[in-house]
Design a protein around this motif. Structure first.
Motif, PDB file in Angstrom:
ATOM      1  N   ASP A   1     -16.088  43.432  45.517  1.00 48.73           N
ATOM      2  CA  ASP A   1     -16.617  42.221  46.137  1.00 48.73           C
ATOM      3  C   ASP A   1     -15.590  41.089  46.061  1.00 48.73           C
ATOM      4  N   PHE A   2     -14.928  40.957  44.928  1.00 49.12           N
ATOM      5  CA  PHE A   2     -13.896  39.934  44.773  1.00 49.12           C
ATOM      6  C   PHE A   2     -12.818  40.101  45.845  1.00 49.12           C
ATOM      7  N   GLN A   3     -12.390  41.346  46.080  1.00 44.51           N
ATOM      8  CA  GLN A   3     -11.371  41.613  47.108  1.00 44.51           C
ATOM      9  C   GLN A   3     -11.875  41.262  48.506  1.00 44.51           C
ATOM     10  N   LEU A   4     -13.123  41.619  48.801  1.00 43.34           N
ATOM     11  CA  LEU A   4     -13.708  41.301  50.112  1.00 43.34           C
ATOM     12  C   LEU A   4     -13.725  39.798  50.360  1.00 43.34           C
ATOM     13  N   TYR A   5     -14.243  39.040  49.395  1.00 41.67           N
ATOM     14  CA  TYR A   5     -14.328  37.584  49.548  1.00 41.67           C
ATOM     15  C   TYR A   5     -12.938  36.952  49.609  1.00 41.67           C
ATOM     16  N   SER A   6     -12.019  37.451  48.797  1.00 37.84           N
ATOM     17  CA  SER A   6     -10.655  36.906  48.806  1.00 37.84           C
ATOM     18  C   SER A   6     -10.024  37.076  50.181  1.00 37.84           C
ATOM     19  N   GLU A   7     -10.215  38.232  50.793  1.00 36.56           N
ATOM     20  CA  GLU A   7      -9.681  38.473  52.143  1.00 36.56           C
ATOM     21  C   GLU A   7     -10.320  37.540  53.162  1.00 36.56           C
ATOM     22  N   LEU A   8     -11.635  37.388  53.095  1.00 39.59           N
ATOM     23  CA  LEU A   8     -12.351  36.555  54.052  1.00 39.59           C
ATOM     24  C   LEU A   8     -11.999  35.080  53.915  1.00 39.59           C
TER      25      LEU A   8
END
Length: 169
Positions: free
Chosen positions: A160-167
């Motif tokens: 989830d951290f990676q998803l939000y960081s990308e977005l």
């Protein structure tokens, strides 16, 4: 610019020193598993006692309580949708969770707020889809409202951290 007011971190939402943390609650507001259970355990008995006076909460809505033993002054409880394949208004209900939480925050003088990943645990909402909705709704709200100074997405899971960081790039 609104992007400067949004951040993401991987960690425990119950440890965040913000005006309010958002609880991914069930409709009873009386505690449960995942982030809901963690918030109730960390806040202590007073949270449960106050939640008993609220009469529950509908999917897509939000209600506020004190933070009790949490570092946060308040807990904003929102009830996310249970994923049923995406054809039952789940996207709209999840978007409403973020909007209503932010509206309740503004109504109560909250300047800093932390969100968990609403509905992506046992409620089964696809993580990528949920993250896109969360970021979109927060950006739109902050673009129209200056009273919220900081929104933090607190991700328990690395994915989830990676998803939000990308977005948020």
């Amino acid at each position: 610019m609104e992007i400067d007011r949004i951040s993401v971190l991987q960690g425990d939402i119950t440890k965040q020193k913000v005006d309010a943390i958002v609880n991914a609650a069930n409709s009873s507001l009386l505690g449960g598993g995942g982030v809901d259970g963690a918030i109730h355990r960390a806040a202590g008995r007073g949270l449960l006692d106050e939640c008993r006076t609220l009469g529950g909460c509908s999917t897509g809505d939000a209600k506020i309580t004190k933070g009790y033993r949490l570092p946060a002054k308040h807990v904003i409880h929102t009830v996310g949708p249970v994923w049923g394949g995406g054809m039952r208004g789940e996207d709209d209900s999840l978007a409403s969770c973020y909007r209503r939480s932010l509206e309740v925050a503004v109504e109560n003088g909250v300047k800093t707020i932390a969100f968990p990943c609403v509905s992506t645990g046992v409620y089964g909402f696809p993580q990528e889809r949920a993250a896109e909705i969360a970021v979109r709704e927060v950006r739109e709200f902050l673009g129209k409202n200056q009273s919220i100074e900081k929104v933090v997405f607190v991700c328990f899971l690395g994915r989830d951290f990676q998803l939000y960081s990308e977005l948020l790039k």
